[in-house]
Motif scaffolding. Structure first.
Motif, PDB file in Angstrom:
ATOM      1  N   SER A   1     -17.327 -24.057  18.009  1.00 50.71           N
ATOM      2  CA  SER A   1     -16.943 -22.651  17.856  1.00 50.71           C
ATOM      3  C   SER A   1     -15.452 -22.450  18.106  1.00 50.71           C
ATOM      4  O   SER A   1     -14.809 -21.624  17.451  1.00 50.71           O
ATOM      5  CB  SER A   1     -17.751 -21.775  18.813  1.00 50.71           C
ATOM      6  N   VAL A   2     -14.908 -23.195  19.067  1.00 44.59           N
ATOM      7  CA  VAL A   2     -13.461 -23.148  19.294  1.00 44.59           C
ATOM      8  C   VAL A   2     -12.721 -23.590  18.037  1.00 44.59           C
ATOM      9  O   VAL A   2     -11.771 -22.933  17.579  1.00 44.59           O
ATOM     10  CB  VAL A   2     -13.056 -24.035  20.493  1.00 44.59           C
ATOM     11  N   MET A   3     -13.167 -24.711  17.464  1.00 46.49           N
ATOM     12  CA  MET A   3     -12.542 -25.228  16.246  1.00 46.49           C
ATOM     13  C   MET A   3     -12.683 -24.237  15.087  1.00 46.49           C
ATOM     14  O   MET A   3     -11.757 -24.028  14.312  1.00 46.49           O
ATOM     15  CB  MET A   3     -13.168 -26.562  15.856  1.00 46.49           C
ATOM     16  N   GLN A   4     -13.856 -23.616  14.977  1.00 50.32           N
ATOM     17  CA  GLN A   4     -14.096 -22.638  13.915  1.00 50.32           C
ATOM     18  C   GLN A   4     -13.174 -21.427  14.076  1.00 50.32           C
ATOM     19  O   GLN A   4     -12.600 -20.935  13.101  1.00 50.32           O
ATOM     20  CB  GLN A   4     -15.546 -22.174  13.957  1.00 50.32           C
TER      21      GLN A   4
ATOM     22  N   SER B   1      -9.472 -22.636  13.123  1.00 47.30           N
ATOM     23  CA  SER B   1      -9.134 -23.123  11.786  1.00 47.30           C
ATOM     24  C   SER B   1      -9.962 -22.528  10.660  1.00 47.30           C
ATOM     25  O   SER B   1      -9.633 -22.714   9.489  1.00 47.30           O
ATOM     26  CB  SER B   1      -9.292 -24.654  11.754  1.00 47.30           C
ATOM     27  N   GLY B   2     -11.052 -21.854  10.994  1.00 53.77           N
ATOM     28  CA  GLY B   2     -11.932 -21.318   9.961  1.00 53.77           C
ATOM     29  C   GLY B   2     -13.076 -22.241   9.614  1.00 53.77           C
ATOM     30  O   GLY B   2     -14.019 -21.845   8.933  1.00 53.77           O
ATOM     31  N   VAL B   3     -13.017 -23.496  10.048  1.00 51.94           N
ATOM     32  CA  VAL B   3     -14.108 -24.459   9.849  1.00 51.94           C
ATOM     33  C   VAL B   3     -14.264 -25.269  11.134  1.00 51.94           C
ATOM     34  O   VAL B   3     -13.375 -25.290  11.982  1.00 51.94           O
ATOM     35  CB  VAL B   3     -13.829 -25.422   8.665  1.00 51.94           C
ATOM     36  N   GLY B   4     -15.420 -25.928  11.288  1.00 50.69           N
ATOM     37  CA  GLY B   4     -15.556 -26.821  12.436  1.00 50.69           C
ATOM     38  C   GLY B   4     -16.880 -26.768  13.150  1.00 50.69           C
ATOM     39  O   GLY B   4     -17.322 -27.780  13.701  1.00 50.69           O
ATOM     40  N   LEU B   5     -17.548 -25.613  13.167  1.00 52.12           N
ATOM     41  CA  LEU B   5     -18.803 -25.526  13.924  1.00 52.12           C
ATOM     42  C   LEU B   5     -19.830 -26.518  13.407  1.00 52.12           C
ATOM     43  O   LEU B   5     -20.435 -27.262  14.178  1.00 52.12           O
ATOM     44  CB  LEU B   5     -19.356 -24.102  13.856  1.00 52.12           C
TER      45      LEU B   5
END
Length: 255
Positions: free
Chosen positions: A31-34, A37-41
């Motif tokens: 969720s931090v990455m999302q 950057s908009g992506v990552g979860l």
């Protein structure tokens, strides 16, 4: 908080509190990455959660992806690429139905292997960093590929990210958030139609909501101090390591 919520809902996600904490940490980091950057979860959390328990499946993670995308839309009010969004979602509908059909046919013993390999493919596509021309055909094709990968793994972001790789930051992030919100709902519906998403899984997804919300809030706090390159590298490393472990375990189980 997540364990208390699990007790209230009467669901059991994993065998021990320690492993449950690991799953929550994966969701939090994703969720931090999302948020940054908009992506990552999906790329970060999905392989870890499936590595812990393949029977959880992509459904609960798709619910989380939809919820965090709603938070992204509330945070960012940039312009949407509406024509591109419509084309990618048309491809996503078909791809989601194909992915749900494949998931319904896959034995659980094979699912982990396919899941891990698709995550590694997503990591490779993201790591290559090339962009795809934003034509009508490419938008529909990217939506279809995202539908197949997203419904099977809850990580359908790489195909779409290639399309918007060089777009204006606000437009790209807003469009990606809108796409993932709608496309996650499409994939959940496809899983429902094939009998691969249940009330039990819906309750399981709620258990991870506190970790998801906390991760999203953290992303807003640390955003000024981290670069896009650092975020991207972290996403790829974590996703690659966990997906490789999932593939290795699945192969050993099959052998």
């Amino acid at each position: 908080m997540g364990q208390a919520l699990a007790d209230v809902l009467g669901v059991s996600i994993v065998a021990t509190p320690q492993i449950f904490l690991l799953a929550c940490l994966a969701v939090l980091l994703g969720s931090v990455m999302q948020g940054l950057s908009g992506v990552g979860l999906g790329l970060v959390a999905a392989p870890v959660v499936i590595l812990i328990d393949p029977s959880i499946g992509p459904g609960p993670l798709l619910v989380l992806a939809m919820l965090v995308s709603i938070l992204m839309l509330l945070r960012r009010h940039g312009p949407l690429d509406r024509p591109g969004l419509a084309l990618t979602l048309s491809g996503r509908i078909v791809g989601s139905l194909a992915g749900a059909g494949a998931y319904a046919l896959l034995p659980l013993s094979v699912f982990g292997l396919v899941f891990g390999l698709l995550i590694l493919l997503g990591v490779l596509l993201t790591a290559l960093g090339f962009s795809v021309e934003r034509t009508r055909g490419n938008l529909v094709s990217a939506g279809f590929i995202s539908g197949v990968m997203g419904t099977l793994t809850s990580a359908g972001s790489p195909a779409i990210a290639l399309i918007y790789h060089k777009s204006d930051g606000d437009t790209a992030k807003s469009t990606l958030a809108a796409f993932f919100c709608a496309s996650s709902a499409i994939s959940i519906l496809a899983l429902l139609l094939t009998g691969r998403f249940s009330l039990q899984q819906a309750l399981e997804s709620l258990v991870f909501v506190p970790a998801m919300v906390l991760g999203f809030l953290v992303s807003g706090v640390i955003a000024p101090w981290v670069s896009a390159r650092q975020v991207r590298a972290t996403v790829l490393i974590v996703a690659a390591l966990s997906a490789t472990a999932l593939v290795a375990r699945s192969l050993l189980a099959l052998i």
